[in-house]
Design an enzyme around this catalytic site. Structure first.
Site, mmCIF file in Angstrom:
data_model
loop_
_atom_site.group_PDB
_atom_site.id
_atom_site.type_symbol
_atom_site.label_atom_id
_atom_site.label_comp_id
_atom_site.label_asym_id
_atom_site.label_seq_id
_atom_site.Cartn_x
_atom_site.Cartn_y
_atom_site.Cartn_z
ATOM 1 N N GLY A 1 0.873 -1.328 0.021
ATOM 2 C CA GLY A 1 -0.049 0.068 0.049
ATOM 3 C C GLY A 1 0.837 1.215 -0.015
ATOM 4 N N SER A 2 0.309 2.277 0.836
ATOM 5 C CA SER A 2 1.148 3.479 0.620
ATOM 6 C C SER A 2 2.241 3.496 1.409
ATOM 7 C CB SER A 2 0.201 4.670 0.956
ATOM 8 O OG SER A 2 -0.326 4.633 2.279
ATOM 9 N N GLY B 1 2.599 2.118 5.129
ATOM 10 C CA GLY B 1 3.680 1.195 5.262
ATOM 11 C C GLY B 1 4.659 1.752 6.723
ATOM 12 N N GLU C 1 5.542 -3.452 0.727
ATOM 13 C CA GLU C 1 5.573 -3.094 -0.508
ATOM 14 C C GLU C 1 4.950 -1.739 -0.899
ATOM 15 O OE1 GLU C 1 7.722 -4.282 -2.952
ATOM 16 O OE2 GLU C 1 8.120 -6.062 -1.973
ATOM 17 N N CYS D 1 2.417 0.183 -9.064
ATOM 18 C CA CYS D 1 3.489 0.577 -8.275
ATOM 19 C C CYS D 1 4.584 0.524 -9.231
ATOM 20 C CB CYS D 1 3.605 -0.068 -7.045
ATOM 21 S SG CYS D 1 3.456 -1.700 -7.019
ATOM 22 N N GLN E 1 -8.851 9.234 -5.885
ATOM 23 C CA GLN E 1 -7.775 9.045 -6.712
ATOM 24 C C GLN E 1 -7.840 9.891 -7.840
ATOM 25 O OE1 GLN E 1 -4.981 7.120 -5.966
ATOM 26 N NE2 GLN E 1 -4.051 8.195 -7.858
HETATM 27 P P1 ADP Z 1 -3.914 3.085 -1.012
HETATM 28 O O1 ADP Z 1 -3.497 4.447 -1.153
HETATM 29 O O2 ADP Z 1 -3.286 2.210 -2.015
HETATM 30 O O3 ADP Z 1 -5.337 2.834 -0.639
HETATM 31 P P2 ADP Z 1 -3.162 2.665 1.944
HETATM 32 O O4 ADP Z 1 -1.893 2.341 2.624
HETATM 33 O O5 ADP Z 1 -4.042 3.740 2.209
HETATM 34 O O6 ADP Z 1 -2.814 2.907 0.425
HETATM 35 O O7 ADP Z 1 -4.020 1.320 1.921
HETATM 36 C C1 ADP Z 1 -3.356 0.175 1.746
HETATM 37 C C2 ADP Z 1 -4.086 -1.115 2.661
HETATM 38 O O8 ADP Z 1 -3.781 -0.660 4.068
HETATM 39 C C3 ADP Z 1 -5.590 -1.081 2.659
HETATM 40 O O9 ADP Z 1 -6.016 -2.444 3.002
HETATM 41 C C4 ADP Z 1 -5.949 -0.281 3.869
HETATM 42 O O10 ADP Z 1 -7.218 -0.326 4.469
HETATM 43 C C5 ADP Z 1 -4.914 -0.546 4.878
HETATM 44 N N1 ADP Z 1 -4.768 0.477 5.956
HETATM 45 C C6 ADP Z 1 -4.911 1.748 5.867
HETATM 46 N N2 ADP Z 1 -4.428 2.267 7.025
HETATM 47 C C7 ADP Z 1 -4.220 1.339 7.828
HETATM 48 C C8 ADP Z 1 -3.760 1.453 9.259
HETATM 49 N N3 ADP Z 1 -3.656 2.533 9.939
HETATM 50 N N4 ADP Z 1 -3.636 0.283 9.911
HETATM 51 C C9 ADP Z 1 -3.476 -1.158 8.952
HETATM 52 N N5 ADP Z 1 -3.945 -0.909 7.743
HETATM 53 C C10 ADP Z 1 -4.268 0.082 7.353
#
Ligand code: ADP
Length: 478
Positions: free
Chosen positions: A225-226, A230, A247, A281, A328
């Site tokens: 994710g982001s 991360g 990642e 990505c 987005q």
């Molecule tokens: P994107 O910009 O790709 O949505 P995110 O990092 O926001 O990236 O999301 C990727 C995953 O991480 C999603 O399943 C999201 O629900 C989860 N996520 C977002 N915030 C948290 C957090 N604080 N703790 C655990 N998981 C999270």
């Protein structure tokens, strides 16, 4: 409309709150309703994974191989239907959606075999009379947290190795794409897997993802994710000594040298920058082009971009589907504006386009006259926006390619073996492509990056075992 439930301890469990999954190609089309797990239900899922972990670790490789093989077989048999669901909820074209579903099936098949190949080592001890065995064991319950852009392939490449090596799983998919995650869970649930070994909890990351990070029963977290999230995962896991794998983003360069085949270079750029609506990505967002071919490359690229069909992901002939959602799209539009304010020239695209049905359609954007210090070349946009950086030679190209906080994928188009060899050697990315798009990888080899893009052992292929197993050294006096 029936509600798709969470899967906890072998049961489908409803909840008091559900959300609609909306088709980004047609916002009037509701793909389905999906139950949102409560924190209490997350706790139950972790409990189930914890309770099941010892039994699954001891279950034996034949059972694990058969379960994974059954999952892979069903995914492949239903790839058309699963690909259609994926494209409908995420917005990538049907060809891409079916391709991704196929990939997920292949991944399960691959790890079915890997379950059988969990080899160890046998050594003599330095002390006479002792023998030493080194083996790989399951880590324990693992939280798998995934993004929306590859809603079946990324879960597959985490879930399959986790299960293959005897770990139990709590899976939390992205909020935007619960449909593919639910369908995958439905297949896993019917594979013969014991109750509690695999659990699905759907809902917002901050609400139900965060508690899993802090639960001492979860021994490892695999996250894609982001960068921002991360960091949260890393902080929570390192504070309690749980293992984690991240990642995150990319700002991947595609270097185009004057000795490239122009047609192939343009195809690599279009594929890498704009397919999957740029929401990968591994997308090539920085096109680093040698001066002497710059004008010809840009002209051919713009011509190709103008011919791309932007439309409903499920319609035949669509090249570029919609952006995944309004958030987005707003981010993409913001970066188009930032690029203009930074002095880059927007040569084509960037604007919202209307189609028959209401959706998040955006015309792919190309900036020229940009340099590597601009925000549009430093920050990940995650949309159909690319920029051209003009350079005088390979030295300057190399410098620009590596001058980034990320290091996921990097590509070069050239017919020179010498330039290609140098690029492979000096590139600070985890994956390097020669005369091929920066996006598009095989499932049997490692995937991952350097610097701000990745943390922890590589995903996919034989290397996946490093994250999903722990090493035990046993001494025996004979
Ligand atoms: P994107 O910009 O790709 O949505 P995110 O990092 O926001 O990236 O999301 C990727 C995953 O991480 C999603 O399943 C999201 O629900 C989860 N996520 C977002 N915030 C948290 C957090 N604080 N703790 C655990 N998981 C999270």
């Amino acid at each position: 409309m029936s509600v798709h439930k969470n899967f906890i301890a072998g049961e489908w469990i409803g909840s008091s709150y559900q959300v609609a999954n909306i088709n980004p190609s047609d916002t009037n089309d509701i793909v389905g309703e999906y139950a949102q797990a409560s924190r209490g239900q997350v706790n139950q899922a972790v409990d189930a994974a914890y309770t099941a972990s010892a039994g699954w670790a001891r279950s034996g490789i034949q059972q694990r191989c058969e379960c994974l093989d059954a999952i892979g077989t069903e995914i492949l048999a239903r790839k058309q239907e699963l690909g259609t669901l994926l494209s409908r909820e995420e917005g990538k074209t049907l060809v891409e959606g079916i391709g991704e579903a196929t990939r997920a099936g292949q991944i399960f098949k691959f790890f079915a075999g890997e379950a059988l190949r969990n080899v160890g080592e046998l050594l003599p001890s330095v002390r006479p009379g002792l023998g030493v065995e080194i083996s790989r064991e399951a880590v324990g319950p693992i939280a798998i947290i995934t993004p929306w852009n590859f809603p079946i392939a990324i879960p597959a490449w985490k879930i399959a190795p986790a299960l293959a090596f005897g770990n139990t799983v709590v899976f939390k998919p992205a909020e935007l794409t619960p449909g593919s995650a639910w369908a995958l869970t439905d297949i896993i649930a019917r594979s013969g897997i014991p109750e509690g070994v695999f659990n699905l909890v759907m809902g917002p990351g901050a609400e139900i993802g965060a508690p899993m990070l802090n639960d001492r029963r979860i021994r490892a977290v695999s996250f894609t994710g982001s960068t921002r999230t991360g960091r949260i995962v890393a902080g929570a896991c390192s504070a309690r000594n749980a293992r984690y794998q991240l990642e995150m983003g990319g700002k991947n360069p595609l270097v185009v040298l004057n000795d490239c085949g122009l047609d192939n270079a343009v195809n690599c750029a279009v594929n890498g920058a704009f397919f999957s609506t740029g929401q990968r990505c591994t997308a090539s967002s920085r096109l680093i082009v040698e001066e002497s071919i710059h004008d010809a490359f840009v002209a051919a690229l713009v011509q190709k971009m103008e011919g791309l069909v932007i439309g409903d992901a499920l319609a035949e002939g669509t090249d570029i589907g919609p952006v995944a959602d309004q958030t987005q799209l707003n981010k993409n539009l913001k970066y188009v504006q930032i690029g203009k304010e930074e002095g880059a020239e927007l040569l084509t695209g960037g604007e919202v386009v209307e189609r028959e049905k209401p959706g998040f359609y955006q015309k792919p954007a190309l900036f020229i006259d940009t340099d590597n210090s601009m925000r549009i070349n430093k920050e990940e946009i995650f949309g159909p926006v690319a920029s051209v950086i003009k350079v005088s030679d390979l030295d300057e190209a190399m410098h620009n390619a590596n001058d980034t906080q990320f290091g996921l994928s990097a590509g070069i188009c050239t017919s020179s073996l010498r330039s290609a060899a140098r690029f492979k050697q000096e590139s600070q990315a985890g994956m390097v492509m020669v005369n091929a798009p920066t996006a598009g990888v095989d499932y049997h080899v490692p995937f991952g990056g350097t610097k701000g893009s990745s943390f922890g052992p590589r995903e996919q292929g034989g290397y996946a075992r490093d994250f999903y197993t722990t090493v035990k050294t046993a001494y025996t006096q004979t």
